[in-house]
Design a protein around this motif. Structure first.
Motif: not given
Ligand SMILES: [Zn+2]
Length: 341
Positions: A163-165, A77-79, A131-139
């Motif tokens: 940034d895992p935070e 999964l990639l943006p 990659h990256p998991a931070t590119a997933m929005q909350e839903a």
């Protein structure tokens, strides 16, 4: 196309293969190879080489299927914005001219979740790399939670984050963490040298020790000579030095310059620019103010205003950091002083 081999990732990869967690959060500074690591780990987990062989072997059918992006038990999964840079662009998508999204689409997340429930095609495991998991929005992140908590047997989830935070705490807490440190300097320099970079030490410093970032700078035409000449050109208000740069690159570079000028003003050593490329004499209060302004600007990642006008005004700010020279030779004198230290 396979991901480039990054020698500093070999040891963490062998360690990761010992970890039995079904969900791994790969984190560390950008530009050390989080994607490459995730891909190599997936390739190793799916490798069909026999016992006692180092995985990935690079020779078995599974390894070849990974190289050609055709392994049925691997999903990425990639943006959209990362597909072309990472070699995953398909012909159809290439024709669209809309600005590629920097988010992972929720439809893709849902489809990937369904995929994890399908049976194995080749019998080793099913690996989903995000990659990256931070590119997933909350839903999207919420949709993934149940899968993270109770994945189907033999499913391995690999998430990356600089940034895992920035991830939901519920996502973080369901993953075992694996930190990728900056590579040892000598290994990074050797890798850059093999790729034909001139003066790799200058570019590695410019990139804060992150070799892929150093290579990206070179790829954008910012070589060691250009980097070394940059402080002086900006000091002279020469906006042509950065005319073709994307705004985020310019802001990040000015933040580095500001950091180094502050370090030098406080009697310390610079980190990103060669010491003799920096003119002393910029006042600390002015630098502190500039740092605040740059930080604020860099938080807006979508700039609505005219980028080239903003670039010009940013460069004008650099020149204003030094007290006005009394004559045209002021800058020249200051530079001689620096070199003579
Ligand atoms: Zn193999």
């Amino acid at each position: 196309m396979s991901a480039p081999s990054l020698p500093w990732l070999d040891a963490p990869l062998q360690r990761a293969l010992q970890q039995r967690a079904h969900a791994l959060l790969i984190h560390g500074p950008a530009g050390v190879g989080q994607y490459e690591f995730g891909f190599a780990l997936a390739r190793a987990l799916l490798c069909e080489a026999g016992e006692g062989t180092q995985r990935p072997c690079g020779r078995c059918t599974a390894c070849h299927l990974m190289d050609t992006h055709g392994h049925p038990d691997f999903k990425l999964l990639l943006p959209e914005a990362l597909r072309e840079p990472l070699g995953w662009q398909d012909e159809e998508a290439r024709k669209k001219d809309a600005k590629p999204s920097k988010w992972i689409r929720i439809e893709d997340v849902r489809q990937a979740i369904d995929w994890t429930h399908q049976s194995l095609s080749r019998g080793m495991a099913k690996v989903l790399l995000i990659h990256p998991a931070t590119a997933m929005q909350e839903a999207s992140a919420n949709a993934l939670l149940k899968t993270l908590e109770e994945p189907a047997p033999q499913v391995r989830l690999l998430l990356t984050a600089t940034d895992p935070e920035l991830l939901l705490p519920t996502i973080r807490s369901r993953c075992q963490r694996l930190a990728l440190p900056l590579p040892p300097r000598e290994a990074a320099l050797e890798w850059l040298r093999e790729r034909g970079l001139a003066q790799p030490a200058v570019l590695l410093d410019a990139a804060g020790g992150r070799p892929l970032e150093a290579q990206a700078l070179a790829g954008e035409g910012i070589d060691a000579a250009a980097w070394t000449a940059l402080p002086q050109r900006l000091r002279q208000g020469d906006a042509t030095a950065v005319a073709q740069w994307p705004l985020p690159r310019l802001l990040e570079t000015l933040l580095k310059l500001c950091h180094d000028l502050m370090a030098v003003a406080a009697g310390g050593a610079p980190r990103y620019f060669p010491a003799d490329s920096l003119l002393p004499g910029a006042a600390l209060p002015a630098l502190a103010q500039w740092s605040r302004e740059l930080t604020q600007l860099s938080r807006h990642d979508e700039h609505p205003w005219n980028a080239s006008l903003l670039a010009e005004s940013l460069v004008a700010q650099v020149a204003a950091l030094w007290p006005a020279a009394k004559s045209g030779t002021g800058a020249g004198r200051a530079r001689v002083t620096t070199l003579g230290r």
